[in-house]
Scaffold this active site. Structure first.
Site, PDB file in Angstrom:
ATOM      1  N   HIS A 248      10.214  14.233   8.743  1.00 39.48           N
ATOM      2  CA  HIS A 248      10.691  13.569   9.964  1.00 39.48           C
ATOM      3  C   HIS A 248      11.487  12.328   9.548  1.00 39.48           C
ATOM      4  O   HIS A 248      11.018  11.523   8.728  1.00 39.48           O
ATOM      5  CB  HIS A 248       9.506  13.176  10.840  1.00 39.48           C
ATOM      6  N   PRO A 249      12.692  12.129  10.087  1.00 43.04           N
ATOM      7  CA  PRO A 249      13.552  11.048   9.578  1.00 43.04           C
ATOM      8  C   PRO A 249      12.975   9.648   9.718  1.00 43.04           C
ATOM      9  O   PRO A 249      13.282   8.767   8.905  1.00 43.04           O
ATOM     10  CB  PRO A 249      14.840  11.200  10.409  1.00 43.04           C
ATOM     11  N   THR A 250      12.146   9.389  10.718  1.00 49.74           N
ATOM     12  CA  THR A 250      11.569   8.049  10.894  1.00 49.74           C
ATOM     13  C   THR A 250      10.056   8.010  10.754  1.00 49.74           C
ATOM     14  O   THR A 250       9.500   6.985  10.373  1.00 49.74           O
ATOM     15  CB  THR A 250      11.945   7.480  12.282  1.00 49.74           C
ATOM     16  N   ALA A 251       9.377   9.117  11.062  1.00 47.53           N
ATOM     17  CA  ALA A 251       7.908   9.133  11.021  1.00 47.53           C
ATOM     18  C   ALA A 251       7.358   9.721   9.727  1.00 47.53           C
ATOM     19  O   ALA A 251       6.143   9.676   9.502  1.00 47.53           O
ATOM     20  CB  ALA A 251       7.354   9.910  12.215  1.00 47.53           C
ATOM     21  N   GLY A 252       8.209  10.299   8.861  1.00 49.99           N
ATOM     22  CA  GLY A 252       7.761  10.823   7.580  1.00 49.99           C
ATOM     23  C   GLY A 252       6.874  12.051   7.732  1.00 49.99           C
ATOM     24  O   GLY A 252       7.150  12.945   8.527  1.00 49.99           O
TER      25      GLY A 252
ATOM     26  N   HIS B 125       0.836  -1.203   0.000  1.00 51.90           N
ATOM     27  CA  HIS B 125       0.000   0.000   0.000  1.00 51.90           C
ATOM     28  C   HIS B 125       0.871   1.255   0.000  1.00 51.90           C
ATOM     29  O   HIS B 125       1.872   1.327   0.718  1.00 51.90           O
ATOM     30  CB  HIS B 125      -0.902   0.005   1.232  1.00 51.90           C
TER      31      HIS B 125
ATOM     32  N   GLY C 238       3.941  22.610  10.733  1.00 50.95           N
ATOM     33  CA  GLY C 238       5.169  21.890  10.983  1.00 50.95           C
ATOM     34  C   GLY C 238       6.336  22.309  10.127  1.00 50.95           C
ATOM     35  O   GLY C 238       6.235  23.220   9.294  1.00 50.95           O
TER      36      GLY C 238
END
Length: 462
Positions: A168-172, A82, A163
């Site tokens: 965000h490097p891990t949360a996108g 997805h 924002g």
């Protein structure tokens, strides 16, 4: 009138049972919020939660979910069929009762502001909450997915609504909005050729000249060696489920491919199911008011509330003790009254509703059946004439490679629906820790199968 808003967060995790368990327990513990449903799909590597509550309670619950997702999900490691752009990929609010679309828009914007401030995640508003016309459609925002957003966000046209101007490097990133009820609907095809699903998706989606209220794309189901037309039906009153299904079936026939099943992800309005019944049963002068549950709901809503009368507290069993007794009784009743042969017959109907057994390895319908029986059970084995491989009714399911009675699997499904964890399965089913973990993981990931098992069990015991 009580104000009820639905929230349907989509989280980019559908495989790790311990992470899903953490999300489920978190949402179940939120005050003023009810977790109605969750659907985890390991092929999509995605879970859809459905909650209801009022605005402040949902706002608090979603902030807790974002915090947990930032902690547990690293999008750099995420892989799935997805499309996705963030740990909490999309979070829409839907007015249900006593709430307006404007209420949901305000809620979406407040959540977006707080998510951006607390977690430094870029937030994009969509649908009715969108601040720009080109952001109303979710696929436009999600295009490029997580990996592509590191370049996409440098474009001034894609400045976040809230924002930082960096991913965000891990949360996108995350997409938050307000919309009417939609139906997430998938149709599975008896082929492993993704090109067939892609061509059918192009034929039905609005962006390619199809139905006005349909978003669609082709996806591959690796575990089942099948492909899927995955859809969002944005307005089921204008474009009902049965109309979309019939066009997909007609398009699939052009390629010589059968429709092997379909699924609804999450919850669906009763009116949408009534539309399908009206169409397929050729009902004359049918109205939703003829549905018993609908009329009961309407009558209860219109009935004046009785005056409150204080009543003295009555002693009774503690809730936790009552729950233990209920689970023990459920387990004994199921295993005492349901035979493996009957359950396997139901499983065949569930897997192949059109009566045509198909090979789980290659999807072929060219299958030869072999029947064997003993004093307690009847077993069907099959051999595929296309790929020459043998299989049985359980192959390709969570029940494969297990000697447990099928009745025990049914009991496990109901216990999970009642909120049981792995330790409860181990205690009430009398299995070891590894087996309990395998059962819990398999049934938690496949909510559609689990809920169908519970419905079968309830009808069989009745």
């Amino acid at each position: 009138m009580m104000r009820i808003i639905e929230c349907v967060p989509n989280v980019s995790e559908g495989r790790r049972a311990e992470v899903l368990d953490a999300f489920i327990r978190l949402l179940q513990a939120q005050p003023g919020v009810l977790l109605l449903d969750y659907h985890a799909d390991p092929d999509h590597n995605r879970t859809v939660f459905t909650l209801i509550g009022d605005g402040p309670a949902l706002l608090s619950a979603m902030l807790a979910l974002y915090e947990k997702a930032v902690e547990l999900i690293d999008m750099r490691q995420h892989r799935g069929e997805h499309p996705r752009a963030g740990a909490v990929d999309v979070c829409p609010f839907v007015p249900i009762a006593g709430a307006t679309m404007e209420d949901c828009v305000a809620l979406a914007r407040e959540l977006g502001r707080q998510v951006a401030e607390r977690f430094q995640i870029p937030v994009f508003l969509y649908a009715h909450a969108a601040t720009r016309e080109d952001r109303r459609e979710l696929p436009n925002i999600r295009k490029g997915e997580f990996e592509g957003w590191f370049e996409k966000i440098k474009d001034p046209n894609w400045k976040p609504d809230f924002g930082p101007d960096r991913v965000h490097p891990t949360a996108g990133i995350t997409v938050i909005g307000a919309r009417p009820p939609l139906i997430a609907y998938n149709v599975n095809l008896g082929t492993a050729d993704l090109a067939v699903a892609d061509r059918i998706a192009r034929a039905i989606r609005f962006s390619s000249g199809g139905f006005r209220n349909v978003q669609a794309r082709g996806m591959k189901l690796e575990a089942r060696q099948q492909v899927q037309v995955s859809m969002n039906l944005l307005d089921f009153r204008q474009t009902p489920i049965h109309r979309v299904f019939e066009v997909i079936r007609a398009e699939a026939e052009r390629f010589g491919v059968p429709v092997v099943g379909s699924e609804i992800v999450g919850l669906v309005p009763l009116e949408a199911i009534a539309q399908a019944a009206d169409f397929y049963l050729r009902l004359e002068n049918f109205s939703i008011d003829q549905v018993l549950e609908w009329r009961i709901q309407q009558a209860l809503a219109e009935r004046p509330a009785p005056p409150a009368a204080p009543s003295p507290p009555t002693p009774g069993p503690r809730p936790r003790a009552l729950r233990r007794v209920l689970m023990s009784l459920v387990t004994r009743a199921v295993e005492a009254r349901l035979e493996d042969a009957d359950i396997l017959e139901w499983l065949r109907r569930f897997r192949w509703p059109d009566g045509q057994v198909r090979c789980p390895h290659c999807g072929s319908a060219q299958v030869r059946a072999y029947r064997s029986s003993s004093r307690r059970r009847v077993v069907f084995t099959y051999r595929c004439r296309s790929c020459r491989r043998r299989f049985n009714d359980k192959t390709g399911t969570v029940f494969a490679q297990t000697r447990l009675p099928m009745a025990r699997w049914l009991a496990a499904a109901l216990l999970i629906e009642l909120g049981a964890g792995r330790r409860s399965l181990q205690r009430y089913l009398g299995v070891d820790r590894a087996t309990a973990r395998r059962m819990w993981n398999g049934l938690t990931r496949d909510a559609r199968l689990r809920q169908a098992m519970v419905r079968y069990m309830e009808s069989a015991l009745a």
